[in-house]
Each structure stands twice: as C-alpha cells, then as structure tokens.
Design a protein around this motif. Structure first.
Motif, mmCIF file in Angstrom:
data_model
loop_
_atom_site.group_PDB
_atom_site.id
_atom_site.type_symbol
_atom_site.label_atom_id
_atom_site.label_comp_id
_atom_site.label_asym_id
_atom_site.label_seq_id
_atom_site.Cartn_x
_atom_site.Cartn_y
_atom_site.Cartn_z
ATOM 1 N N THR A 277 1.242 -13.235 40.816
ATOM 2 C CA THR A 277 -0.194 -13.367 41.053
ATOM 3 C C THR A 277 -0.708 -14.704 40.534
ATOM 4 O OG1 THR A 277 -0.453 -10.963 40.879
ATOM 5 C CG2 THR A 277 -2.430 -12.307 40.624
ATOM 6 N N VAL A 278 -0.308 -15.052 39.318
ATOM 7 C CA VAL A 278 -0.734 -16.340 38.753
ATOM 8 C C VAL A 278 -0.203 -17.497 39.592
ATOM 9 C CG1 VAL A 278 -0.511 -17.851 36.750
ATOM 10 C CG2 VAL A 278 -0.962 -15.416 36.426
ATOM 11 N N MET A 279 1.033 -17.378 40.079
ATOM 12 C CA MET A 279 1.611 -18.451 40.883
ATOM 13 C C MET A 279 0.864 -18.610 42.208
ATOM 14 S SD MET A 279 5.526 -18.814 42.254
ATOM 15 C CE MET A 279 5.309 -17.383 43.325
ATOM 16 N N TYR A 280 0.567 -17.468 42.878
ATOM 17 C CA TYR A 280 -0.174 -17.545 44.137
ATOM 18 C C TYR A 280 -1.558 -18.140 43.917
ATOM 19 C CZ TYR A 280 3.405 -14.395 46.022
ATOM 20 O OH TYR A 280 4.579 -13.829 46.415
ATOM 21 N N ALA A 281 -2.254 -17.676 42.880
ATOM 22 C CA ALA A 281 -3.599 -18.186 42.604
ATOM 23 C C ALA A 281 -3.573 -19.670 42.247
ATOM 24 C CB ALA A 281 -4.243 -17.377 41.489
ATOM 25 N N ALA A 282 -2.577 -20.101 41.464
ATOM 26 C CA ALA A 282 -2.495 -21.507 41.081
ATOM 27 C C ALA A 282 -2.227 -22.387 42.291
ATOM 28 C CB ALA A 282 -1.389 -21.691 40.039
ATOM 29 N N LEU A 283 -1.348 -21.936 43.191
ATOM 30 C CA LEU A 283 -1.098 -22.716 44.391
ATOM 31 C C LEU A 283 -2.345 -22.821 45.260
ATOM 32 C CD1 LEU A 283 2.461 -21.409 45.409
ATOM 33 C CD2 LEU A 283 1.880 -23.640 44.466
ATOM 34 N N PHE A 284 -3.084 -21.715 45.392
ATOM 35 C CA PHE A 284 -4.303 -21.760 46.203
ATOM 36 C C PHE A 284 -5.336 -22.682 45.583
ATOM 37 C CE2 PHE A 284 -8.591 -20.320 47.113
ATOM 38 C CZ PHE A 284 -8.593 -20.316 48.503
ATOM 39 N N LEU A 285 -5.521 -22.579 44.268
ATOM 40 C CA LEU A 285 -6.508 -23.432 43.607
ATOM 41 C C LEU A 285 -6.098 -24.908 43.694
ATOM 42 C CD1 LEU A 285 -7.338 -21.314 40.429
ATOM 43 C CD2 LEU A 285 -8.780 -21.683 42.428
ATOM 44 N N ALA A 286 -4.822 -25.192 43.546
ATOM 45 C CA ALA A 286 -4.377 -26.584 43.668
ATOM 46 C C ALA A 286 -4.630 -27.111 45.065
ATOM 47 C CB ALA A 286 -2.891 -26.680 43.319
ATOM 48 N N SER A 287 -4.362 -26.271 46.085
ATOM 49 C CA SER A 287 -4.637 -26.698 47.464
ATOM 50 C C SER A 287 -6.131 -26.892 47.680
ATOM 51 C CB SER A 287 -4.090 -25.651 48.441
ATOM 52 O OG SER A 287 -2.701 -25.481 48.264
ATOM 53 N N GLY A 288 -6.950 -25.996 47.134
ATOM 54 C CA GLY A 288 -8.398 -26.131 47.288
ATOM 55 C C GLY A 288 -8.939 -27.377 46.601
ATOM 56 N N ILE A 289 -8.431 -27.646 45.390
ATOM 57 C CA ILE A 289 -8.891 -28.845 44.676
ATOM 58 C C ILE A 289 -8.485 -30.108 45.439
ATOM 59 C CG2 ILE A 289 -8.575 -30.187 42.568
ATOM 60 C CD1 ILE A 289 -8.349 -27.536 41.071
ATOM 61 N N ALA A 290 -7.260 -30.151 45.975
ATOM 62 C CA ALA A 290 -6.828 -31.315 46.753
ATOM 63 C C ALA A 290 -7.677 -31.485 48.006
ATOM 64 C CB ALA A 290 -5.355 -31.169 47.123
ATOM 65 N N LEU A 291 -7.984 -30.368 48.687
ATOM 66 C CA LEU A 291 -8.820 -30.444 49.877
ATOM 67 C C LEU A 291 -10.222 -30.917 49.535
ATOM 68 C CD1 LEU A 291 -9.158 -29.889 52.910
ATOM 69 C CD2 LEU A 291 -9.727 -27.513 52.335
ATOM 70 N N LEU A 292 -10.756 -30.417 48.410
ATOM 71 C CA LEU A 292 -12.088 -30.850 48.002
ATOM 72 C C LEU A 292 -12.114 -32.333 47.647
ATOM 73 C CD1 LEU A 292 -14.977 -30.004 47.295
ATOM 74 C CD2 LEU A 292 -14.185 -29.404 45.011
ATOM 75 N N ALA A 293 -11.076 -32.818 46.976
ATOM 76 C CA ALA A 293 -11.006 -34.241 46.638
ATOM 77 C C ALA A 293 -10.922 -35.109 47.878
ATOM 78 C CB ALA A 293 -9.807 -34.487 45.726
ATOM 79 N N MET A 294 -10.111 -34.673 48.844
ATOM 80 C CA MET A 294 -10.004 -35.443 50.076
ATOM 81 C C MET A 294 -11.327 -35.453 50.835
ATOM 82 S SD MET A 294 -6.237 -34.210 51.406
ATOM 83 C CE MET A 294 -6.439 -35.110 52.937
ATOM 84 N N THR A 295 -12.029 -34.328 50.847
ATOM 85 C CA THR A 295 -13.317 -34.271 51.541
ATOM 86 C C THR A 295 -14.314 -35.235 50.919
ATOM 87 O OG1 THR A 295 -12.915 -31.948 52.107
ATOM 88 C CG2 THR A 295 -15.190 -32.729 52.219
ATOM 89 N N ASN A 296 -14.366 -35.236 49.580
ATOM 90 C CA ASN A 296 -15.319 -36.130 48.915
ATOM 91 C C ASN A 296 -14.924 -37.593 49.076
ATOM 92 O OD1 ASN A 296 -17.508 -34.629 47.084
ATOM 93 N ND2 ASN A 296 -15.658 -33.367 47.174
ATOM 94 N N LEU A 297 -13.633 -37.903 49.095
ATOM 95 C CA LEU A 297 -13.209 -39.280 49.318
ATOM 96 C C LEU A 297 -13.584 -39.760 50.712
ATOM 97 C CD1 LEU A 297 -9.689 -39.362 47.601
ATOM 98 C CD2 LEU A 297 -11.791 -40.485 46.837
ATOM 99 N N GLY B 84 -11.042 -18.583 44.684
ATOM 100 C CA GLY B 84 -10.078 -18.424 43.601
ATOM 101 C C GLY B 84 -9.985 -16.981 43.154
ATOM 102 N N ALA B 85 -11.145 -16.322 42.997
ATOM 103 C CA ALA B 85 -11.134 -14.908 42.624
ATOM 104 C C ALA B 85 -10.496 -14.059 43.712
ATOM 105 C CB ALA B 85 -12.559 -14.437 42.342
ATOM 106 N N VAL B 86 -10.810 -14.370 44.973
ATOM 107 C CA VAL B 86 -10.207 -13.624 46.076
ATOM 108 C C VAL B 86 -8.694 -13.842 46.114
ATOM 109 C CG1 VAL B 86 -10.140 -13.391 48.593
ATOM 110 C CG2 VAL B 86 -12.332 -13.644 47.413
ATOM 111 N N SER B 87 -8.271 -15.083 45.826
ATOM 112 C CA SER B 87 -6.829 -15.369 45.835
ATOM 113 C C SER B 87 -6.098 -14.586 44.746
ATOM 114 C CB SER B 87 -6.604 -16.863 45.665
ATOM 115 O OG SER B 87 -6.986 -17.288 44.356
#
Length: 392
Positions: free
Chosen positions: A19-39, A97-100
């Motif tokens: 569960t922690v691994m799945y959530a961490a991967l999702f959050l890392a993907s979300g943070i990367a997507l958010l950074a790319m969007t803002n850039l 993140g909570a849903v993940s």
C-alpha cells in the motif's frame, strides 16, 4: 498464538508495504506531473511577456500607455490563474493521494489473498492430517507454483511418516517371534532335572527382562496403530466406567503403596471410539499415577461433560515439577527426571500412547504441573450420547 493475520516482514505486513509503495508511486507521479504543468505554464507566461512592439511615435503616447495598462492587467490575470491552478492541483493531489492509499490497500489485499489462503491452510495441516493438500486452483503463475511446491513437500512428509510408522509396527511384529523362542528355551532349560539354583535364578531374571521387552513391543505396536488412526470396533464408551475398571484392576498396587483414591465420576461422560484403545488410556494414566506416587499419597480421578467434550482427569500429589519438562512427557521414551524415570516399572511410552490415542479420537491431552506439587492430566474427547439402557 498472537500472530497478526497476513504475511509479515520486519514487523510490518506485506499488504501495508505494498500500500505504501503504491501510494508513494502515485504521489511521485502526481508531483512530477504538477511540476511539469507549472513549468509549462511559466514558459507560456514568459512567452506572453516577451518584448512588445518597437518604440512608439510621439503622437501615439496615449495609445502606448493604454496598451501597457492592458498588458499589466493581463499579467495579473495570468498570475491569479496560475495560483488558482497550483492550489487546485495541490488539493487534487491530496485527495487523490488519499484515494490511492485506499485503492492500494484494496489492490494489495487482492494480490495477497492467495498467499493468505496458502498460509492458513498450511497452518491447519499437522502430523495428524498430512494427507490434506492445498490444491490451489488458478493459472500457472508464481502463486500456483508455490502451492504446488508446498503440496509436494507435504506428500514427501506423509510418505516419510508412514514409512516410519510401518517400520515400528513391522519391527515389533518381527521381534515377537525370537522373544517367544527365547522364552521357550528358558522354560526348557529350567525344566531340566540337572538345572542348578543358579540356572533357575538366571532364567527367572531373563524372564523378567523378556516381560519388559514384550511390554515395550506391545506399547510400540499400540502407538503405531494409534498414530495410523486405526480405531477398531468404534462404539459408545463410558469414561467413568473405564476409570473405575482401571482403578479396580490396580487395587493391589494401590494398597501396597497405601494410596488414597478420590473419585468424582459422572455417568454422563460418554464418547464414541475404540473401547480397547480408550481403555488403554485409562490404564496408562492410573499406572503412572500409582508408579510415580509416593507412599501414603493420593490420587484424584474425575469425569465430566463440558459442552461438546467429555473430560477425564487424573491428578496426583508429589514434588513440584517443571512445566517445561512436563510438556515433553508425551514424546516417546521421554522421562521427566531421575525420580520419574520408571526404569524398573515402565517403558517410557505410557503418555506417548495416551497422546496418540486421544489424537486419533479427535481429542486433546493436557499435562499440567500442579503449583503445590504433583501432576494433573486431563483428556478431552468429543462427547457422545449414552446408548439406550446404559444406566441400567
């Protein structure tokens, strides 16, 4: 036993780790997507804020000021939209993140469900039911390979246990013939007119040793038969009657040690099984209570019915015993200490036979060292209704 359900690794369940691994991967993907969007949004604003048209002519001063004002307003709108986009993205990231975490736990549970099934089924299998198999259905994947490997191991263990028990039974049978021959030879030697007193004394001593060996072989045969689960002639059996017959049959030994017997038997304690084997259980328990008791001591016997179980209890007084050593008395030839070896009166198989017979009847044997000294042996077997006319 206090173990948590599910597979554990270093104090944390595998499901939690997944569960922690799945959530961490999702959050890392979300943070990367958010950074790319803002850039990308920042680059677009930079392109929009590129240098304006060439320097205006003096007659266009008013128009240039108006354009600059519009550009400032447009930059403010873009900044406001960027902040709103960033805030909304952060909120969405937290919610997802909570849903993940929730979905990760569900997915991990479904992935590990076959392993939990294998673990629970393996825990139920013991030396008494090695014939059972996991037989996990499904495609030929890693989980199926694991289940098949465990089934193969159980099959080899079953074959090994069966071979060992057959060897004990066959060896005991084969040794009876030479023992009978030796006994007959002793009888012939003792019956000769030329037999001296030394010869007669030697034959008597050898007969005693042969009787002990014969008793040992009989115990091994009975132990092997009980471990095979062979219950000949199943019928309703009264535990109170078994205890009464065992005590009566040893009245001479009880009187020789000046023992006092306290009986509290309930006629309603009935079970269904082999009368021969269950009678041996009562005989062995009373034998132990007499042999390993001190002169002038006491024996307490009782039978009772509790729910779906019929209980048979034998207690004796004596010295304070170690519970850790008492728990190992059901092992063949296991003796507690020098004061309970019984080397002259027992073979070390009494409680082993009791444990095997009780297990073959689906019961449970409990050995407890009494805090004030002595031993308490309790046998629990499935209860059965008394047959018609049993009271008479």
């Amino acid at each position: 036993m206090g173990k948590p359900r599910g597979l554990t690794l270093r104090g944390r369940t595998v499901r939690q780790r997944f569960t922690v691994m799945y959530a961490a991967l999702f959050l890392a993907s979300g943070i990367a997507l958010l950074a790319m969007t803002n850039l990308l949004a920042g680059g677009w604003r930079a392109s929009q804020a590129a240098p304006g048209p060439p320097a205006p002519q003096p007659d266009l001063t008013a128009l240039q000021g108006h354009v600059e004002l519009l550009q400032a307003q447009l930059a403010d709108v873009h900044a406001t939209q960027s902040r709103q986009l960033l805030a909304g993205s952060l909120v969405a990231l937290v919610v997802m993140g909570a849903v993940s975490v929730l979905l990760g736990g569900i997915v991990a549970g479904r992935v590990l469900r076959p392993l939990r099934t294998i673990t629970s089924a393996t825990r139920r299998i013991s030396a008494d039911n090695l014939h059972e198999r996991l037989a996990v259905p499904g495609p030929a994947d890693e989980v199926k390979d694991l289940a098949d490997t465990v089934d193969g191991l159980l099959e080899r263990l079953e074959a090994s246990f069966a071979a060992q028990r057959r060897f004990v039974a066959d060896a005991s049978h084969e040794l009876r013939t030479p023992l009978a021959t030796m006994r007959a030879s002793l009888d012939v030697a003792a019956a000769k007119p030329s037999a001296t007193s030394q010869t007669l004394a030697l034959t008597d001593r050898l007969r005693t040793e042969l009787d002990r060996i014969d008793h040992l072989l009989e115990g091994l045969l009975l132990l092997a038969r009980a471990q095979h689960g062979a219950l000949p002639g199943r019928a309703p059996v009264s535990l109170a009657r078994l205890l009464s017959e065992a005590v009566t049959g040893r009245s001479a030994a009880i009187a020789a040690k000046d023992l006092t017997v306290h009986a509290d038997t309930e006629d309603g304690a009935w079970t269904r099984g082999s009368p021969v084997l269950l009678s041996r259980v009562a005989d062995n328990l009373i034998d132990n209570a007499v042999i390993h008791n001190r002169r002038g001591g006491w024996i307490r016997v009782a039978t009772a019915t509790a729910g779906s179980s019929a209980r048979l209890v034998v207690e004796t007084g004596g010295a304070v015993l170690d519970q850790e050593h008492v728990a190992r008395l059901t092992e063949p030839f296991r003796r507690l200490a020098a004061d309970r070896t019984g080397s002259e009166a027992g073979s070390g198989l009494g409680l082993s036979i009791v444990a095997a017979v009780v297990g073959a009847h689906g019961g449970r044997l409990e050995l407890r060292a009494r805090p004030e000294g002595g031993l308490r042996v309790a046998v629990s077997v499935p209860s059965a209704p008394a047959p018609a006319g049993a009271a008479a």
